[in-house]
Design an enzyme around this catalytic site. Structure first.
Site, mmCIF file in Angstrom:
data_model
loop_
_atom_site.group_PDB
_atom_site.id
_atom_site.type_symbol
_atom_site.label_atom_id
_atom_site.label_comp_id
_atom_site.label_asym_id
_atom_site.label_seq_id
_atom_site.Cartn_x
_atom_site.Cartn_y
_atom_site.Cartn_z
ATOM 1 N N CYS A 124 13.472 -77.015 -116.422
ATOM 2 C CA CYS A 124 13.131 -78.437 -116.595
ATOM 3 C C CYS A 124 13.858 -79.294 -115.562
ATOM 4 O O CYS A 124 13.284 -80.239 -115.017
ATOM 5 C CB CYS A 124 13.479 -78.895 -118.004
ATOM 6 S SG CYS A 124 12.257 -78.436 -119.245
ATOM 7 N N CYS A 187 25.318 -50.013 -128.227
ATOM 8 C CA CYS A 187 25.535 -51.147 -129.128
ATOM 9 C C CYS A 187 25.292 -50.719 -130.579
ATOM 10 O O CYS A 187 26.026 -51.091 -131.490
ATOM 11 C CB CYS A 187 24.591 -52.298 -128.781
ATOM 12 S SG CYS A 187 24.626 -52.818 -127.062
ATOM 13 N N CYS A 190 28.099 -49.025 -132.751
ATOM 14 C CA CYS A 190 29.085 -49.917 -133.377
ATOM 15 C C CYS A 190 28.434 -50.756 -134.472
ATOM 16 O O CYS A 190 28.869 -50.758 -135.621
ATOM 17 C CB CYS A 190 29.706 -50.840 -132.333
ATOM 18 S SG CYS A 190 30.977 -50.071 -131.314
ATOM 19 N N HIS A 191 27.394 -51.499 -134.085
ATOM 20 C CA HIS A 191 26.905 -52.589 -134.927
ATOM 21 C C HIS A 191 25.890 -52.171 -135.981
ATOM 22 O O HIS A 191 25.600 -52.944 -136.893
ATOM 23 C CB HIS A 191 26.334 -53.692 -134.041
ATOM 24 C CG HIS A 191 27.334 -54.267 -133.097
ATOM 25 N ND1 HIS A 191 28.452 -54.947 -133.528
ATOM 26 C CD2 HIS A 191 27.408 -54.251 -131.737
ATOM 27 C CE1 HIS A 191 29.164 -55.339 -132.479
ATOM 28 N NE2 HIS A 191 28.567 -54.921 -131.388
ATOM 29 N N ARG A 228 29.188 -62.996 -124.389
ATOM 30 C CA ARG A 228 29.601 -62.004 -125.394
ATOM 31 C C ARG A 228 29.044 -60.629 -125.061
ATOM 32 O O ARG A 228 29.732 -59.606 -125.224
ATOM 33 C CB ARG A 228 29.120 -62.441 -126.788
ATOM 34 C CG ARG A 228 29.706 -61.595 -127.908
ATOM 35 C CD ARG A 228 31.193 -61.867 -128.051
ATOM 36 N NE ARG A 228 31.853 -60.901 -128.924
ATOM 37 C CZ ARG A 228 32.464 -59.798 -128.511
ATOM 38 N NH1 ARG A 228 32.488 -59.491 -127.219
ATOM 39 N NH2 ARG A 228 33.056 -58.994 -129.362
ATOM 40 N N CYS A 232 31.158 -57.118 -124.341
ATOM 41 C CA CYS A 232 30.937 -55.825 -124.988
ATOM 42 C C CYS A 232 30.764 -54.722 -123.950
ATOM 43 O O CYS A 232 31.290 -53.615 -124.109
ATOM 44 C CB CYS A 232 29.701 -55.885 -125.888
ATOM 45 S SG CYS A 232 30.014 -56.628 -127.501
#
Length: 271
Positions: A124, A187, A190-191, A228, A232
């Site tokens: 924009c 990922c 872990c999560h 973030r 990681c």
């Protein structure tokens, strides 16, 4: 059977055994990283201390609100050779921008791929304000993104129902499940596989991006989801992608899809 045929038969058997083992391993990995059931998803907020929850809940105590105020000023400020403000085109953000942040990343026809909210802001600036794009992770870009995110606070995360996004969601999912770095971790290990378990005294979160940009106490400042993600990757001893990379945007898209229906908390506070 001739003696000469035995080595060939053994070689074929070994190849078949290897293929079966690879198939079994692939199936095991897919099973290990199945989606978290919708009714078991948790925001990091639920596992924070009472003090941290209070900091997020009180706008007068939430340090990220200083960034939001900067974003509100930028929304009204005229910029670029066009001397236009965001408000000149979009009007009152509290009304016109409600729910917008909950729908990003979204497909951009000109680019032929999804863009996240930060990229949309910069598009924009370039096309409508004739202004220089903000740098990724700059104070200004984080401020405008946080201000827009605030307008969707409490709204359910709802990635666009756009078939053009499907291959990019799958690319993000593949990256989420891909083992990376010297630690050879994904990922999902872990999560998903270890969610809720203790790591260095903290619960392993489910990695739902419900509050970005966030004020992270570890950072002592506001940061984006891509910051973030890069943290990681560095923790896995992997080479992080640059800010704005398509891999990051695809991962953001997948994570937002994975968190669909959860309430947006922007600007959140995290430990």
């Amino acid at each position: 059977m001739s003696v000469a045929a035995i080595p060939r038969r053994l070689a074929v058997s070994a190849i078949l055994a290897g293929a079966l083992a690879a198939s079994f391993l692939a199936a095991s990995l897919l099973a290990a990283h199945a989606e978290i059931p919708l009714n078991e998803r948790r925001s990091v907020y639920e596992d924070m201390s009472a003090d941290n929850k209070a900091m997020q809940d009180d706008d007068t105590a939430n340090p990220a609100m200083l960034s939001v105020l900067d974003g509100e000023a930028l929304w009204q400020a005229k910029a670029g050779s066009a001397q236009k403000s965001c408000a000149d085109c979009h009007g009152d953000a509290k009304d016109k921008m409600k729910g917008v942040a909950a729908h990003y990343p979204a497909f951009d026809a000109a680019a032929g791929r999804p863009v996240n909210l930060e990229q949309r802001i910069n598009l924009c600036r370039e096309s409508h304000q004739n202004a220089t794009p903000f740098s990724f992770e700059s104070k200004e870009l984080l401020a405008l993104t946080a201000y827009l995110g605030l307008q969707s606070r409490g709204e359910p995360i709802a990635p666009p129902d756009d078939p053009r996004l499907k291959p990019f969601i799958e690319q993000g999912r593949a990256l989420y499940d891909q083992r990376q770095g010297q630690l050879n971790l994904s990922c999902g290990q872990c999560h998903d596989d270890n969610r809720g378990k203790s790591l260095a005294g903290n619960k392993v979160p489910q990695a739902h991006p419900t509050g970005y940009p966030i004020y992270r106490l570890e950072w002592q400042g506001v940061g984006s989801l891509q910051r973030r993600l890069r943290n990681c990757m560095i923790g896995m001893r992997a080479e992080p992608y640059p800010y704005g990379a398509t891999e990051h945007v695809n991962m953001e898209l997948y994570l937002m899809w994975r968190a669909r229906g959860m309430k947006l908390e922007t600007p959140a506070v995290r430990p």
